[in-house]
Design a protein around this motif. Structure first.
Motif, PDB file in Angstrom:
ATOM      1  N   ARG A  28       0.830  -1.206   0.000  1.00  0.00           N
ATOM      2  CA  ARG A  28       0.000   0.000   0.000  1.00  0.00           C
ATOM      3  C   ARG A  28       0.866   1.257   0.000  1.00  0.00           C
ATOM      4  N   MET A  29       1.940   1.254   0.782  1.00  0.00           N
ATOM      5  CA  MET A  29       2.827   2.417   0.822  1.00  0.00           C
ATOM      6  C   MET A  29       3.514   2.619  -0.530  1.00  0.00           C
ATOM      7  N   GLU A  30       3.920   1.539  -1.171  1.00  0.00           N
ATOM      8  CA  GLU A  30       4.539   1.654  -2.487  1.00  0.00           C
ATOM      9  C   GLU A  30       3.540   2.197  -3.509  1.00  0.00           C
ATOM     10  N   TYR A  31       2.341   1.661  -3.503  1.00  0.00           N
ATOM     11  CA  TYR A  31       1.317   2.071  -4.471  1.00  0.00           C
ATOM     12  C   TYR A  31       1.008   3.566  -4.358  1.00  0.00           C
ATOM     13  N   HIS A  32       0.894   4.049  -3.130  1.00  0.00           N
ATOM     14  CA  HIS A  32       0.540   5.457  -2.904  1.00  0.00           C
ATOM     15  C   HIS A  32       1.764   6.370  -2.775  1.00  0.00           C
ATOM     16  N   THR A  33       2.948   5.774  -2.818  1.00  0.00           N
ATOM     17  CA  THR A  33       4.229   6.485  -2.620  1.00  0.00           C
ATOM     18  C   THR A  33       4.262   7.259  -1.300  1.00  0.00           C
ATOM     19  N   TYR A  34       3.787   6.620  -0.233  1.00  0.00           N
ATOM     20  CA  TYR A  34       3.832   7.202   1.107  1.00  0.00           C
ATOM     21  C   TYR A  34       4.999   6.609   1.882  1.00  0.00           C
ATOM     22  N   SER A  35       5.571   7.407   2.742  1.00  0.00           N
ATOM     23  CA  SER A  35       6.649   6.916   3.593  1.00  0.00           C
ATOM     24  C   SER A  35       6.146   6.592   4.999  1.00  0.00           C
ATOM     25  N   ALA A  36       4.896   6.952   5.285  1.00  0.00           N
ATOM     26  CA  ALA A  36       4.305   6.672   6.596  1.00  0.00           C
ATOM     27  C   ALA A  36       2.788   6.690   6.479  1.00  0.00           C
ATOM     28  N   VAL A  37       2.136   5.845   7.277  1.00  0.00           N
ATOM     29  CA  VAL A  37       0.670   5.837   7.322  1.00  0.00           C
ATOM     30  C   VAL A  37       0.201   5.630   8.758  1.00  0.00           C
ATOM     31  N   PRO A  38      -0.955   6.209   9.089  1.00  0.00           N
ATOM     32  CA  PRO A  38      -1.508   6.017  10.437  1.00  0.00           C
ATOM     33  C   PRO A  38      -1.961   4.579  10.647  1.00  0.00           C
ATOM     34  N   LEU A  39      -1.872   4.137  11.896  1.00  0.00           N
ATOM     35  CA  LEU A  39      -2.354   2.815  12.298  1.00  0.00           C
ATOM     36  C   LEU A  39      -3.505   2.976  13.275  1.00  0.00           C
ATOM     37  N   ILE A  40      -4.530   2.143  13.109  1.00  0.00           N
ATOM     38  CA  ILE A  40      -5.644   2.136  14.052  1.00  0.00           C
ATOM     39  C   ILE A  40      -5.866   0.714  14.549  1.00  0.00           C
ATOM     40  N   ASN A  41      -6.533   0.596  15.696  1.00  0.00           N
ATOM     41  CA  ASN A  41      -6.883  -0.733  16.206  1.00  0.00           C
ATOM     42  C   ASN A  41      -8.296  -1.091  15.756  1.00  0.00           C
ATOM     43  N   ASP A  42      -8.781  -2.255  16.179  1.00  0.00           N
ATOM     44  CA  ASP A  42     -10.104  -2.723  15.753  1.00  0.00           C
ATOM     45  C   ASP A  42     -11.237  -1.825  16.240  1.00  0.00           C
ATOM     46  N   GLU A  43     -10.980  -1.037  17.275  1.00  0.00           N
ATOM     47  CA  GLU A  43     -11.996  -0.113  17.792  1.00  0.00           C
ATOM     48  C   GLU A  43     -11.955   1.226  17.058  1.00  0.00           C
ATOM     49  N   GLY A  44     -10.991   1.395  16.151  1.00  0.00           N
ATOM     50  CA  GLY A  44     -10.881   2.646  15.401  1.00  0.00           C
ATOM     51  C   GLY A  44     -10.012   3.691  16.075  1.00  0.00           C
ATOM     52  N   GLU A  45      -9.345   3.330  17.159  1.00  0.00           N
ATOM     53  CA  GLU A  45      -8.491   4.275  17.872  1.00  0.00           C
ATOM     54  C   GLU A  45      -7.131   4.380  17.176  1.00  0.00           C
ATOM     55  N   TYR A  46      -6.605   5.579  17.161  1.00  0.00           N
ATOM     56  CA  TYR A  46      -5.262   5.795  16.619  1.00  0.00           C
ATOM     57  C   TYR A  46      -4.253   5.151  17.556  1.00  0.00           C
ATOM     58  N   VAL A  47      -3.366   4.295  17.017  1.00  0.00           N
ATOM     59  CA  VAL A  47      -2.370   3.621  17.846  1.00  0.00           C
ATOM     60  C   VAL A  47      -0.942   3.939  17.444  1.00  0.00           C
ATOM     61  N   GLY A  48      -0.763   4.697  16.370  1.00  0.00           N
ATOM     62  CA  GLY A  48       0.585   5.055  15.966  1.00  0.00           C
ATOM     63  C   GLY A  48       0.685   5.264  14.469  1.00  0.00           C
ATOM     64  N   THR A  49       1.913   5.434  14.038  1.00  0.00           N
ATOM     65  CA  THR A  49       2.198   5.620  12.624  1.00  0.00           C
ATOM     66  C   THR A  49       3.294   4.642  12.237  1.00  0.00           C
ATOM     67  N   ILE A  50       3.060   3.914  11.181  1.00  0.00           N
ATOM     68  CA  ILE A  50       4.068   2.975  10.687  1.00  0.00           C
ATOM     69  C   ILE A  50       4.829   3.657   9.554  1.00  0.00           C
ATOM     70  N   THR A  51       6.149   3.540   9.571  1.00  0.00           N
ATOM     71  CA  THR A  51       6.975   4.188   8.561  1.00  0.00           C
ATOM     72  C   THR A  51       7.756   3.146   7.763  1.00  0.00           C
TER      73      THR A  51
END
Length: 146
Positions: A28-51
């Protein structure tokens, strides 16, 4: 001015669940050319950013891990080396600017910590640039000096 003015809603951005695999993140990061994306848990809470760096360090430091078997590693197993601190929807522009110095985007959560979107550094810079230009024009109009 508050965060809502700059908010790009969750439905319009790329994010991943922490139950996604490394391979899904890489693709997904390659397709969108992103170097980082937000991560959420199953409840929809923000849990961090993966780079990209997090994924590369995991690949480097995990014996036997290859691109082919990254589909066996969940993002919850990948250490995050940078913490992108979120702001709440009622935060002010000053809260965003201090974070934008070190973050490409600022995650935005509601009062229940549910991820609702991001504010990109680009929009903040454009806003500040417009303000500076307006002030310059106002000063020129007052003094008559260009």
């Amino acid at each position: 001015m508050n965060v809502a003015f700059f908010l790009i809603p969750k439905k319009d951005i790329v994010y991943l669940k922490e139950t996604a695999t490394m391979r899904q993140a890489l693709e997904r990061m390659e397709y969108h050319t992103y170097s980082a994306v937000p991560l959420i848990n199953d409840e929809g809470e923000y849990v961090g950013t993966i780079t990209e760096g997090d994924l590369l360090w995991k690949l480097k430091n995990t014996p036997g891990l290859t691109f082919q078997n990254t589909e066996d590693i969940f993002l919850s197993e990948v250490a995050q080396h940078v913490q992108n601190s979120p702001v709440t929807i009622d935060a002010q522009i000053e809260d965003l600017i201090s974070r934008a110095v070190v973050q490409n985007f600022v995650p935005v959560v509601d009062d229940q910590q549910i991820f609702i979107g991001i504010v990109r550094r680009r929009e903040m810079i454009e806003y500040c640039s417009k303000l500076l230009l307006q002030r310059k024009v106002q000063a020129t109009n007052r003094t008559g000096i260009a």
